[in-house]
Design a protein around this motif. Structure first.
Motif, short mmCIF file in Angstrom:
data_model
loop_
_atom_site.label_atom_id
_atom_site.label_comp_id
_atom_site.label_asym_id
_atom_site.label_seq_id
_atom_site.Cartn_x
_atom_site.Cartn_y
_atom_site.Cartn_z
N ASP B 213 -62.70 26.39 -38.09
CA ASP B 213 -61.83 25.28 -37.72
C ASP B 213 -60.36 25.69 -37.56
O ASP B 213 -59.65 25.15 -36.72
CB ASP B 213 -61.86 24.20 -38.81
N ASP B 214 -59.91 26.62 -38.39
CA ASP B 214 -58.49 26.94 -38.41
C ASP B 214 -58.14 28.21 -37.67
O ASP B 214 -57.01 28.69 -37.74
CB ASP B 214 -57.99 27.03 -39.86
N MET B 267 -46.72 17.01 -28.19
CA MET B 267 -45.82 17.86 -28.99
C MET B 267 -46.42 19.26 -29.05
O MET B 267 -47.47 19.53 -28.48
CB MET B 267 -45.59 17.25 -30.38
N SER B 270 -48.27 22.87 -34.51
CA SER B 270 -48.04 24.04 -35.36
C SER B 270 -49.30 24.34 -36.16
O SER B 270 -49.36 25.30 -36.91
CB SER B 270 -46.85 23.80 -36.29
N PHE B 271 -50.31 23.51 -35.97
CA PHE B 271 -51.63 23.75 -36.57
C PHE B 271 -52.60 24.00 -35.41
O PHE B 271 -52.31 23.61 -34.28
CB PHE B 271 -52.07 22.51 -37.36
N PRO B 272 -53.74 24.64 -35.69
CA PRO B 272 -54.67 24.90 -34.59
C PRO B 272 -55.21 23.60 -34.00
O PRO B 272 -55.80 22.79 -34.71
CB PRO B 272 -55.80 25.70 -35.27
N PHE B 273 -54.96 23.40 -32.72
CA PHE B 273 -55.41 22.20 -32.01
C PHE B 273 -56.34 22.71 -30.92
O PHE B 273 -55.88 23.39 -30.00
CB PHE B 273 -54.19 21.49 -31.43
N MET B 285 -52.81 19.22 -25.60
CA MET B 285 -52.53 17.86 -26.10
C MET B 285 -52.11 16.95 -24.94
O MET B 285 -52.56 15.81 -24.84
CB MET B 285 -51.46 17.88 -27.18
N ARG B 288 -55.11 15.83 -23.17
CA ARG B 288 -55.78 14.74 -23.90
C ARG B 288 -55.05 13.42 -23.67
O ARG B 288 -55.64 12.35 -23.77
CB ARG B 288 -55.84 15.05 -25.41
#
Ligand SMILES: Nc1nc2c(ncn2[C@@H]2O[C@H](COP(=O)(O)OP(=O)(O)O)[C@@H](O)[C@H]2O)c(=O)[nH]1
Ligand SMILES: Nc1nc2c(ncn2[C@@H]2O[C@H](COP(=O)(O)OP(=O)(O)O)[C@@H](O)[C@H]2O)c(=O)[nH]1
Ligand SMILES: [Mn+2]
Ligand SMILES: [Mn+2]
Lengths: 306, 306
Positions: B213-214, B267, B270-273, B285, B288
């Motif tokens: 996931d990360d 945006m 800063s986390f895995p998207f 993003m 989406r």
């Protein structure tokens, strides 16, 4: 404290973001608060509570966003009139700044409580709310703001110490418990209204795993029993109003957020984000950014009852 | 056009977001542009290109964000001096507004090109960049802005028509191709620099599926061959500079974004998207949120070469 400008002429502004505080001493340290309200209908009770807030008004900026359409036109007229009356009245009551935005898209749904809450329309409706909230905060946050208070326009009862009460907990994200008054056989009663503040459950986690990528879990619908722990049901009359619970989803009816959380990029997803959207998705995104959400089950605000 | 205010005294501002345009006629319709630059080092060439932009300066606002630390302190001094000189100089050269933000966290890494590009540090480094970019745009976008130009501080060669050239395509998101000059056996040559603009591949999609996931996919590392189509390699000398390609990931060295895209909530994660972060995650993003990214393989800007 005023925004920590470190120099600058009229057209040049300097800010140290680390000079900006958001602390439990918000009041004494003169932290600036931006109160943001998506508004489709205007209620006098909401407005009166706003102007009765006893946080220094010169430290408060207001931001509103309205949908297009006839009903919103009339809300806009009433809002404009109220704002004008206040901002041209006694200096000490005036807010530092008021921004009114008009959405570039219609509200996709009727504003009746029944229509608003039909499961079939939730995804589209809450996606539109998410977009409205994002437009509102990205357009109004400036470098001097320490806190954002999200306050819905149909919250008709809230304490005049709302800002200080929530800020006192010094949490990145904290939400009040949103109830509703009603009359039952001539008796005045209250009931839970907002079900978006919850702690996750294994059932919901399993539902999410089995869903398609674009499916969304909505809370508060029998068709979709999640067995999440709902803050709405954790209220106990007479218990400490400052009791805190950790949350995985939050509602945005009366929600205080440290400005750094939004600055770091936490927004209201209008697309399924871990199968969540809008304020519930916001809590999840904030969590991914390292911020924990909290709620106050015994600190009540009241939603309008049609 | 000036921001479409629909009334308002000094403390009250009204804006119709649908009155705000971002069109290919940006120039003639007087659309306001916000140029945003995260800056760790100050280069005179960057600054000279900025002040030589021939988009009307009174329609341009600038925003900078600097990390903490000694090297950034010296960049800040040079930036402040340059800004002051410009904003107190001839009126017609001045920009409408300049905001300088200082980050509340350090740059996690050394600024040497080799260190910056080591795969081991990418996740932390690009997460920090993402947070800096988010703080910068949320703090500086206001209701009058139609376009955001992301322009890195180490872009040392760019056309003075950069804004109009990119805006002419009238896309929600459009990125130039970022190259670098170097000398090879005494000969002047150019090579691809920024590998963050790409079209997705089945290989990368499969890698994403098999990851935790990360985990994050970074582009441009032999250890992680993605077989994506890289815009960096689609440049053909002499071909039409306005040839467009669709992209799934974008770099942010010279990236024009319609303000509505950021307002809708796009945006820099800063986390895995979807296993992407920073500008690459931004494109995902935005997708989406319903916005397609584009790139101009033959429209070059040049990155500093240490
Ligand atoms: N800008 C905007 N505000 C809206 C729209 N629909 C509702 N609102 C406002 O947004 C807030 C939350 O919406 P509401 O319909 O009350 O949600 P509910 O109480 O959870 O059913 C309220 O303050 C509404 O007045 C819309 O389409 N656009
Ligand atoms: N605010 C801020 N800017 C940074 C930081 N690190 C680099 N920058 C700037 O951000 C931009 C992109 O970073 P850079 O290191 O050049 O990325 P690269 O060229 O892809 O290796 C450049 O304009 C840098 O000057 C940081 O930690 N904070
Ligand atoms: Mn409501
Ligand atoms: Mn660079």
């Amino acid at each position: 404290r005023p925004p920590p400008a470190i120099g600058g002429t009229k057209s040049i502004s300097h800010y140290q973001l680390n000079g900006l505080q958001s602390t439990w001493r918000s009041f004494e340290s003169h932290e600036r608060v931006l109160i943001l309200t998506p508004i489709a209908r205007f209620y006098d009770e909401y407005w009166n509570n706003l102007i009765n807030l006893n946080y220094p008004h010169e430290l408060i900026e207001l931001g509103f966003i309205l949908p297009r359409g006839r009903e919103a036109n009339s809300a806009l007229l009433r809002l404009e009139e109220a704002v004008k009356r206040l901002q041209t009245g006694p200096k000490k009551n005036r807010f530092a700044k008021v921004t009114i935005l008009r959405q570039d898209f219609d509200s996709p749904f009727s504003q009746s409580e029944k229509d608003r809450h039909a499961l079939s329309g939730q995804k589209e409706r809450r996606a539109a709310m998410a977009r409205a909230r994002n437009s509102l905060f990205t357009t109004t946050i400036n470098a001097g703001i320490s806190w954002i208070l999200w306050l819905d326009a149909d919250i008709v009862e809230s304490p005049n110490t709302l800002v200080q009460d929530l800020a006192a907990h010094n949490k990145p994200i904290i939400v009040a418990n949103c109830y509703q008054r009603y009359v039952d056989h001539g008796e005045n009663k209250i009931r839970a209204y907002d079900f978006n503040s919850w702690q996750d459950s294994d059932t919901a986690a399993q539902m999410a795993k089995d869903m398609g990528d674009d499916d969304v879990i909505f809370e508060g619908y029998a068709e979709m029993a999640t067995y999440r722990t709902l803050m709405a049901y954790q209220y106990v009359a007479g218990n400490d109003a400052h009791e805190e619970v950790q949350l995985d989803g939050v509602g945005a009816t009366a929600l205080l957020v440290k400005a750094e959380v939004h600055r770091d990029g936490a927004m209201f997803p209008s697309f399924p984000f871990y199968h969540l959207i809008e304020s519930e998705g916001f809590a999840k995104m904030a969590k991914r950014l390292g911020y924990q959400s909290y709620g106050l089950p015994n600190y009540l605000v009241y939603h309008y009852n049609e």
